[in-house]
Design a protein around this motif. Structure first.
Motif, PDB file in Angstrom:
ATOM      1  N   LEU A  31      56.809  39.948  46.548  1.00  0.00           N
ATOM      2  CA  LEU A  31      58.086  40.565  46.211  1.00  0.00           C
ATOM      3  C   LEU A  31      57.950  42.085  46.170  1.00  0.00           C
ATOM      4  O   LEU A  31      56.848  42.624  46.040  1.00  0.00           O
ATOM      5  CB  LEU A  31      58.571  40.050  44.861  1.00  0.00           C
ATOM      6  N   ARG A  32      59.077  42.760  46.258  1.00  0.00           N
ATOM      7  CA  ARG A  32      59.053  44.226  46.266  1.00  0.00           C
ATOM      8  C   ARG A  32      58.428  44.786  44.991  1.00  0.00           C
ATOM      9  O   ARG A  32      57.798  45.845  45.008  1.00  0.00           O
ATOM     10  CB  ARG A  32      60.473  44.764  46.431  1.00  0.00           C
ATOM     11  N   ASP A  33      58.550  44.065  43.873  1.00  0.00           N
ATOM     12  CA  ASP A  33      57.968  44.554  42.616  1.00  0.00           C
ATOM     13  C   ASP A  33      56.481  44.256  42.483  1.00  0.00           C
ATOM     14  O   ASP A  33      55.866  44.542  41.460  1.00  0.00           O
ATOM     15  CB  ASP A  33      58.726  43.995  41.407  1.00  0.00           C
ATOM     16  N   GLY A  34      55.888  43.662  43.528  1.00  0.00           N
ATOM     17  CA  GLY A  34      54.457  43.444  43.553  1.00  0.00           C
ATOM     18  C   GLY A  34      54.005  42.039  43.227  1.00  0.00           C
ATOM     19  O   GLY A  34      52.863  41.662  43.505  1.00  0.00           O
ATOM     20  N   ARG A  35      54.877  41.229  42.631  1.00  0.00           N
ATOM     21  CA  ARG A  35      54.490  39.863  42.306  1.00  0.00           C
ATOM     22  C   ARG A  35      54.301  39.040  43.579  1.00  0.00           C
ATOM     23  O   ARG A  35      55.025  39.207  44.555  1.00  0.00           O
ATOM     24  CB  ARG A  35      55.544  39.205  41.420  1.00  0.00           C
ATOM     25  N   ARG A  36      53.314  38.149  43.535  1.00  0.00           N
ATOM     26  CA  ARG A  36      53.070  37.241  44.650  1.00  0.00           C
ATOM     27  C   ARG A  36      53.471  35.832  44.238  1.00  0.00           C
ATOM     28  O   ARG A  36      53.152  35.390  43.135  1.00  0.00           O
ATOM     29  CB  ARG A  36      51.606  37.282  45.079  1.00  0.00           C
ATOM     30  N   VAL A  37      54.152  35.148  45.150  1.00  0.00           N
ATOM     31  CA  VAL A  37      54.714  33.840  44.854  1.00  0.00           C
ATOM     32  C   VAL A  37      54.319  32.868  45.964  1.00  0.00           C
ATOM     33  O   VAL A  37      54.270  33.230  47.138  1.00  0.00           O
ATOM     34  CB  VAL A  37      56.257  33.926  44.754  1.00  0.00           C
ATOM     35  N   ASP A  38      54.050  31.637  45.573  1.00  0.00           N
ATOM     36  CA  ASP A  38      53.773  30.609  46.573  1.00  0.00           C
ATOM     37  C   ASP A  38      55.032  30.347  47.397  1.00  0.00           C
ATOM     38  O   ASP A  38      56.136  30.253  46.832  1.00  0.00           O
ATOM     39  CB  ASP A  38      53.335  29.323  45.865  1.00  0.00           C
ATOM     40  N   PRO A  39      54.910  30.223  48.721  1.00  0.00           N
ATOM     41  CA  PRO A  39      56.102  29.992  49.558  1.00  0.00           C
ATOM     42  C   PRO A  39      56.888  28.749  49.174  1.00  0.00           C
ATOM     43  O   PRO A  39      58.090  28.678  49.432  1.00  0.00           O
ATOM     44  CB  PRO A  39      55.510  29.859  50.965  1.00  0.00           C
ATOM     45  N   ASP A  40      56.230  27.773  48.553  1.00  0.00           N
ATOM     46  CA  ASP A  40      56.916  26.551  48.155  1.00  0.00           C
ATOM     47  C   ASP A  40      57.716  26.729  46.865  1.00  0.00           C
ATOM     48  O   ASP A  40      58.435  25.813  46.459  1.00  0.00           O
ATOM     49  CB  ASP A  40      55.910  25.415  47.971  1.00  0.00           C
ATOM     50  N   SER A  41      57.587  27.888  46.222  1.00  0.00           N
ATOM     51  CA  SER A  41      58.242  28.112  44.927  1.00  0.00           C
ATOM     52  C   SER A  41      59.503  28.953  45.029  1.00  0.00           C
ATOM     53  O   SER A  41      60.073  29.333  43.993  1.00  0.00           O
ATOM     54  CB  SER A  41      57.253  28.781  43.958  1.00  0.00           C
ATOM     55  N   VAL A  42      59.934  29.279  46.237  1.00  0.00           N
ATOM     56  CA  VAL A  42      61.103  30.132  46.412  1.00  0.00           C
ATOM     57  C   VAL A  42      62.180  29.397  47.195  1.00  0.00           C
ATOM     58  O   VAL A  42      61.924  28.401  47.868  1.00  0.00           O
ATOM     59  CB  VAL A  42      60.741  31.447  47.140  1.00  0.00           C
ATOM     60  N   VAL A  43      63.395  29.893  47.082  1.00  0.00           N
ATOM     61  CA  VAL A  43      64.483  29.480  47.960  1.00  0.00           C
ATOM     62  C   VAL A  43      64.586  30.535  49.059  1.00  0.00           C
ATOM     63  O   VAL A  43      64.756  31.726  48.775  1.00  0.00           O
ATOM     64  CB  VAL A  43      65.815  29.359  47.199  1.00  0.00           C
ATOM     65  N   TRP A  44      64.492  30.087  50.292  1.00  0.00           N
ATOM     66  CA  TRP A  44      64.496  31.013  51.428  1.00  0.00           C
ATOM     67  C   TRP A  44      65.928  31.320  51.846  1.00  0.00           C
ATOM     68  O   TRP A  44      66.749  30.416  52.016  1.00  0.00           O
ATOM     69  CB  TRP A  44      63.741  30.408  52.599  1.00  0.00           C
ATOM     70  N   LEU A  45      66.218  32.591  52.031  1.00  0.00           N
ATOM     71  CA  LEU A  45      67.512  33.051  52.514  1.00  0.00           C
ATOM     72  C   LEU A  45      67.348  33.611  53.927  1.00  0.00           C
ATOM     73  O   LEU A  45      66.226  33.904  54.354  1.00  0.00           O
ATOM     74  CB  LEU A  45      68.042  34.141  51.583  1.00  0.00           C
ATOM     75  N   PRO A  46      68.433  33.779  54.676  1.00  0.00           N
ATOM     76  CA  PRO A  46      68.305  34.509  55.939  1.00  0.00           C
ATOM     77  C   PRO A  46      67.581  35.835  55.697  1.00  0.00           C
ATOM     78  O   PRO A  46      67.844  36.511  54.694  1.00  0.00           O
ATOM     79  CB  PRO A  46      69.755  34.714  56.380  1.00  0.00           C
ATOM     80  N   PRO A  47      66.642  36.218  56.573  1.00  0.00           N
ATOM     81  CA  PRO A  47      65.733  37.329  56.262  1.00  0.00           C
ATOM     82  C   PRO A  47      66.372  38.703  56.147  1.00  0.00           C
ATOM     83  O   PRO A  47      65.780  39.602  55.548  1.00  0.00           O
ATOM     84  CB  PRO A  47      64.717  37.287  57.411  1.00  0.00           C
ATOM     85  N   VAL A  48      67.553  38.906  56.719  1.00  0.00           N
ATOM     86  CA  VAL A  48      68.307  40.138  56.500  1.00  0.00           C
ATOM     87  C   VAL A  48      69.781  39.770  56.330  1.00  0.00           C
ATOM     88  O   VAL A  48      70.193  38.648  56.625  1.00  0.00           O
ATOM     89  CB  VAL A  48      68.166  41.159  57.668  1.00  0.00           C
TER      90      VAL A  48
END
Length: 251
Positions: A24-41
């Motif tokens: 994330l922009r704030d520096g936190r790292r997250v597992d890809p399975d733990s997020v909801v994916w949105l259109p990239p832009v």
């Protein structure tokens, strides 16, 4: 670099891919399975190409067009990686379309082919589903074929153009429930990326984050409720989504 937009921790975040994780922009790292994916832009105008691969045109008994067959799509059609796409009840033929999506990087008009790549921000993967039951004419695709909600998964990442040295020579594959059903290459486009950018910008201004969906090769097959579809493009990414029925949406 690979850029994404994801939802987690109660907010929407811009992110990048780092060592297989979402940073994330704030520096936190997250597992890809733990997020909801949105259109990239946040995309602007969505251009879609019909019959831009001669083998796909012949597959559906049409000839490739003599000039680009372009139509527009609404933002309501877009869903992110691992999203759900609705197959309406009673539909007999609904098929995926693995497509290289070209994202414009800056405002311009009257772009020459020789300079077209200077106006590209990057690339992502799109799966532009078509519901053939609603098709009036392949040379005049109607709104109901291509503009239904959730019909176009896109992502997961926007890949910088510098990281895709030859976008006109990328393998494209689609898997339905793990079975390879489509295998092609961007080199087989009828109208290549520079031509499309010159053509579109000859009569209208292109804006940052406008996106061109460049068409699909042969190998499109019917998909049904419960299917998991993965469309992937060499060097750009692997986009997954699932087909669901009307009852999921309750409307």
């Amino acid at each position: 670099m690979k850029h994404a937009r994801v939802a987690c921790f109660g907010a929407i975040h811009d992110a990048i891919e780092v060592e297989g994780q979402v940073k994330l922009r704030d520096g936190r790292r997250v597992d890809p399975d733990s997020v909801v994916w949105l259109p990239p832009v946040m995309f602007g105008t969505i251009f879609a190409l019909g019959l831009n691969y001669a083998d796909h045109a012949s597959e559906i008994s049409f000839q490739a067009p003599e000039e680009p067959l372009v139509f527009l799509k609404g933002p309501n059609t877009l869903v992110g990686h691992r999203g759900q796409t609705r197959r309406p009840a009673g539909v007999e033929m609904m098929h995926y379309e693995c497509e290289l999506a070209v994202v414009i990087g800056k405002t311009a008009k009257h772009i020459r082919k020789a300079e077209a790549y200077d106006y590209i921000k990057g690339y992502t993967v799109a799966n532009d589903y078509a519901i053939r039951d609603y098709l009036e004419n392949y040379y005049r695709p109607n709104l109901a074929v291509k503009n239904r909600d959730t019909l176009t998964p896109i992502g997961p990442y926007l890949v910088d153009k510098e990281d895709v040295p030859d976008p006109m020579n990328l393998s494209m594959r689609t898997f339905v429930n793990g079975e390879l059903t489509q295998d092609g290459s961007t080199k087989d486009m009828v109208f290549d990326i520079p031509y499309l950018i010159e053509y579109l910008s000859s009569f209208m201004t292109l804006q940052e984050n406008d996106v061109i969906l460049t068409g699909t090769p042969k190998g499109t097959v019917n998909v049904k409720e419960g299917d998991k579809v993965v469309t992937e493009i060499e060097g750009v990414g692997s986009l997954e989504n699932s087909i669901v029925g009307d009852r999921v949406f309750h409307s």
